[in-house]
Design an enzyme around this catalytic site. Structure first.
Site, PDB file in Angstrom:
ATOM      1  N   CYS A   2     -17.342  29.994  10.009  1.00 54.76           N
ATOM      2  CA  CYS A   2     -18.415  29.475   9.172  1.00 54.76           C
ATOM      3  C   CYS A   2     -19.464  30.560   8.954  1.00 54.76           C
ATOM      4  O   CYS A   2     -19.436  31.618   9.567  1.00 54.76           O
ATOM      5  CB  CYS A   2     -19.064  28.266   9.837  1.00 54.76           C
ATOM      6  N   LEU A  51     -16.434  26.227   7.318  1.00 58.52           N
ATOM      7  CA  LEU A  51     -14.981  26.294   7.288  1.00 58.52           C
ATOM      8  C   LEU A  51     -14.509  25.254   8.294  1.00 58.52           C
ATOM      9  O   LEU A  51     -14.690  25.411   9.499  1.00 58.52           O
ATOM     10  CB  LEU A  51     -14.474  27.686   7.682  1.00 58.52           C
ATOM     11  N   ALA A  52     -13.939  24.155   7.800  1.00 59.96           N
ATOM     12  CA  ALA A  52     -13.613  23.012   8.651  1.00 59.96           C
ATOM     13  C   ALA A  52     -12.277  23.225   9.356  1.00 59.96           C
ATOM     14  O   ALA A  52     -11.230  23.239   8.722  1.00 59.96           O
ATOM     15  CB  ALA A  52     -13.581  21.733   7.820  1.00 59.96           C
ATOM     16  N   ILE A  54     -11.999  21.836  13.021  1.00 59.06           N
ATOM     17  CA  ILE A  54     -11.962  20.642  13.863  1.00 59.06           C
ATOM     18  C   ILE A  54     -12.774  19.539  13.190  1.00 59.06           C
ATOM     19  O   ILE A  54     -13.887  19.775  12.737  1.00 59.06           O
ATOM     20  CB  ILE A  54     -12.546  20.920  15.275  1.00 59.06           C
ATOM     21  N   ASN A  75     -21.609  28.560  14.092  1.00 55.67           N
ATOM     22  CA  ASN A  75     -20.365  29.187  13.653  1.00 55.67           C
ATOM     23  C   ASN A  75     -19.528  29.397  14.906  1.00 55.67           C
ATOM     24  O   ASN A  75     -19.912  30.168  15.789  1.00 55.67           O
ATOM     25  CB  ASN A  75     -20.647  30.536  12.987  1.00 55.67           C
ATOM     26  N   GLY A  76     -18.396  28.704  15.011  1.00 56.02           N
ATOM     27  CA  GLY A  76     -17.575  28.945  16.182  1.00 56.02           C
ATOM     28  C   GLY A  76     -16.678  27.789  16.555  1.00 56.02           C
ATOM     29  O   GLY A  76     -16.556  26.799  15.830  1.00 56.02           O
ATOM     30  N   GLU A  77     -16.030  27.946  17.708  1.00 60.80           N
ATOM     31  CA  GLU A  77     -15.146  26.936  18.265  1.00 60.80           C
ATOM     32  C   GLU A  77     -15.443  26.815  19.756  1.00 60.80           C
ATOM     33  O   GLU A  77     -15.470  27.819  20.468  1.00 60.80           O
ATOM     34  CB  GLU A  77     -13.668  27.328  18.082  1.00 60.80           C
ATOM     35  N   LEU A 231      -0.872  36.209  13.623  1.00 65.04           N
ATOM     36  CA  LEU A 231      -0.719  37.532  13.030  1.00 65.04           C
ATOM     37  C   LEU A 231       0.260  38.310  13.901  1.00 65.04           C
ATOM     38  O   LEU A 231       0.064  38.407  15.115  1.00 65.04           O
ATOM     39  CB  LEU A 231      -2.067  38.257  12.962  1.00 65.04           C
ATOM     40  N   VAL A 267       1.693  42.548   7.627  1.00 70.73           N
ATOM     41  CA  VAL A 267       1.391  43.331   6.436  1.00 70.73           C
ATOM     42  C   VAL A 267       1.743  44.790   6.686  1.00 70.73           C
ATOM     43  O   VAL A 267       1.642  45.282   7.819  1.00 70.73           O
ATOM     44  CB  VAL A 267      -0.099  43.200   6.036  1.00 70.73           C
ATOM     45  N   THR A 316     -12.484  54.293  11.316  1.00 74.76           N
ATOM     46  CA  THR A 316     -11.340  53.572  11.862  1.00 74.76           C
ATOM     47  C   THR A 316     -11.385  52.093  11.516  1.00 74.76           C
ATOM     48  O   THR A 316     -10.350  51.465  11.277  1.00 74.76           O
ATOM     49  CB  THR A 316     -11.233  53.766  13.387  1.00 74.76           C
ATOM     50  N   ARG A 319     -10.261  51.743   7.823  1.00 75.80           N
ATOM     51  CA  ARG A 319      -8.815  51.963   7.723  1.00 75.80           C
ATOM     52  C   ARG A 319      -8.030  50.713   8.120  1.00 75.80           C
ATOM     53  O   ARG A 319      -7.050  50.345   7.459  1.00 75.80           O
ATOM     54  CB  ARG A 319      -8.409  53.115   8.644  1.00 75.80           C
ATOM     55  N   SER A 341      -4.728  36.046  16.902  1.00 78.85           N
ATOM     56  CA  SER A 341      -4.506  37.484  16.787  1.00 78.85           C
ATOM     57  C   SER A 341      -4.576  38.168  18.150  1.00 78.85           C
ATOM     58  O   SER A 341      -4.985  37.558  19.146  1.00 78.85           O
ATOM     59  CB  SER A 341      -5.545  38.077  15.825  1.00 78.85           C
TER      60      SER A 341
END
Length: 584
Positions: A2, A51-52, A54, A75-77, A231, A267, A316, A319, A341
């Site tokens: 979020c 950003l929903a 839960i 913002n978080g979980e 990922l 990717v 870095t 990149r 990730s």
């Protein structure tokens, strides 16, 4: 992830000010496309872009306590929210959101509740009874957060620089593991683990203890009410995350909602090391695998967008952020909103190739401590912002508080890289998951040499970036670099090129001070450069700069000597061809 924006104690509570706060909050809309909200109490504003993940139906913010005297934007979980609810038996909750516990914990324990939270978070809490507020950021800084101060005495809080850089007289990165209280008018560190002092631990290495700790860290992150995946670069860290997730997914609530077959994402440039290894792991684990390709030109075309979103000029980080940025867009287009990730493992276990040259266990351990403390400026910043640019959340189990405590208590002698004993980098982690009876991974993946993400997506990616920068930055420009950029003066044309773009978006002095600097080789700290005298002549963040260690190490000191002639020759042609779309 979020987006939060708060303005506290400003001198203006007019409608015009409210409109301006809304306008600034919209700069963070990419982080939370599902809902936006603004709460005003006098001269304090709490704004949220959601950003929903839960409780998507009822978890809109700000969140409140029972009588709405305490308001929180988060913002978080919070992974242990169900356990915390059980401790708050006298409280009534308005939503099923994991973050709903924060206001009630504050009521019960005051400002000292933050260490009770197990998760990733940045939040602003406003107590309307006395107009006091607190701001806090998670232990390692997995969620991004900035703080600024206005000339009128106001305090500004934002998930990204772009929310406050035009309004504040001074601003800076909010330190991870800290709390800011309006009552004391300053910061205090709430996260105080044993390793933070950098004293040398002595707990004997137990592979089963380490394995169970990491399995627990991964499985707690399967808490989701939306589609998710992993990922998968094909390296050790992401492959272990994928293996554990696939192994334990079947019995979870997430599996009941979205199915028990795991989706994985990778990717790379066509034919890159990561694509080949990730495909092998996906086949072994039986995941639904999504392989995204990009070209060097695709990446170059995205550089300006990447720097705008990642908010750094660190070489870095840019990149590695660019392929992740491109991949995140494709992942979100598939309807996925959360990914797990593998960031953090290299810092904890000394996985970067330069650790081969660590002189002793004491310096090895201190370097891991330095690396973890700096993660919020590098890999955490990349993972958070590259994904949130497209409304995607990244979870990182290696940076679980409990797991870090276990891993950082191990006698660093066991982590040391000893080729003559067959101990390569991250040996303790590899051995912990080397199970003959029920293998987690194929042996060739479990013991694959470390590839930094920006290398693993394809070596010609970095080579192409250097060649592109050489076309835009002249030798004369480099001669005057110290006058144009006296702070963190770029020493390569690639660094100069990124710095020009960054300063166009964020010209304030405070902005350039948020980006770290100093000598580095293969992602080392400046202190570790002292481990090998040869490194001082080859200061490049690529793993291939670890001369004598990486199997494809650079063979010359010149920063462009490793760029194939066919890449340099193709630059004019590449610039004339419109960027092709990323294809899967």
């Amino acid at each position: 992830m979020c987006g939060i924006l708060a303005v506290l104690g400003c001198s203006d509570d007019s409608q015009a000010k409210r409109v301006r706060v809304l306008e600034l909050s919209r700069r963070l809309k990419h982080r939370g496309p599902d809902w936006s909200g603004l709460y005003q109490h006098g001269d304090c504003y709490l704004s949220h872009q959601r950003l929903a993940i839960i409780d998507p139906a009822s978890g809109d913010q700000p969140l409140f306590n029972e009588d709405k005297s305490v308001a929180v934007t988060v913002n978080g979980e919070i992974y242990n929210h169900e356990e915390l609810r059980k401790k708050l038996v006298n409280h009534k909750f308005r939503t099923g959101s994991d973050c709903d516990v924060i206001a009630h914990l504050y009521e019960e324990y005051g400002e000292d509740f933050v260490d009770m939270l197990d998760g990733i978070f940045s939040f602003v809490l406003l107590d309307t009874r006395d107009n006091s507020f607190i701001v806090a950021r998670d232990a390692i800084g997995i969620t991004s957060l900035y703080i600024g101060w206005g000339l009128d005495g106001s305090v500004w809080i934002s998930s990204e620089l772009k929310g406050l850089n035009d309004e504040c007289e001074h601003f800076e990165s909010f330190p991870p593991g800290h709390l800011y209280s309006s009552k004391s008018g300053g910061f205090r560190r709430w996260y105080n683990p044993p390793w933070f002092s950098e004293s040398i631990p002595s707990v004997p290495y137990d592979p089963l203890v380490l394995r169970r700790a990491f399995e627990k860290a991964v499985t707690k992150r399967l808490m989701t009410d939306v589609p998710f995946g992993v990922l998968l670069s094909g390296g050790l860290d992401s492959s272990l995350v994928a293996s554990i997730t696939a192994r334990y997914l079947a019995g979870t609530k997430a599996a009941k909602q979205w199915g028990s077959q795991l989706h994985s994402f990778c990717v790379g440039l066509e034919g890159s090391p990561d694509l080949k290894a990730a495909r092998a792991v996906a086949d072994y684990l039986g995941t639904v695998h999504h392989e995204f390709h990009f070209t060097v030109q695709d990446g170059i075309d995205a550089i300006e967008d990447v720097i705008y979103h990642i908010e750094t000029y660190d070489v870095t980080t840019i990149r590695a952020s660019t392929p992740m940025f491109l991949m995140s867009r494709k992942i979100k287009s598939l309807g996925v909103k959360m990914v797990i990730s593998g960031e953090g493992s290299d810092e904890i276990f000394g996985g970067y190739l330069y650790f081969h040259k660590a002189p002793n266990k004491e310096e090895f351990h201190r370097e891991t401590c330095r690396k973890i403390k700096a993660l919020h400026q590098y890999d955490c910043l990349r993972a958070n912002k590259a994904t949130s640019a497209w409304g995607l959340e990244a979870r990182v189990p290696f940076l679980d508080k409990e797991f870090i405590n276990v891993a950082m208590s191990i006698d660093p002698e066991s982590k040391m890289i000893k080729k003559d004993e067959g101990r390569i980098e991250k040996w303790v982690l590899r051995r912990a998951f080397d199970d003959e009876e029920r293998p987690y991974l194929p042996k060739h993946i479990l013991y694959r040499q470390k590839e930094q993400f920006s290398d693993g997506v394809g070596y010609s990616w970095i080579d192409g970036l250097k060649a592109h920068a050489a076309q835009h930055v002249t030798d004369k420009m480099m001669l005057n670099a110290s006058h144009i950029f006296p702070h963190n003066t770029p020493t390569t044309k690639e660094a100069y090129y990124y710095r020009m773009i960054f300063e166009r978006f964020f010209p304030q002095n405070s902005a350039r001070l948020t980006v770290p600097g100093g000598a580095s080789v293969a992602c080392s700290t400046a202190k570790a450069v002292e481990w090998d005298a040869n490194w001082k002549n080859n200061l490049d963040p690529s793993g291939r700069a670890a001369l004598g260690v990486h199997l494809s190490a650079y063979d010359s000191e010149s920063p462009l000597s490793n760029v194939p002639s066919k890449v340099i020759d193709s630059i004019p042609r590449m610039m004339e061809v419109p960027g092709a779309a990323i294809h899967s």
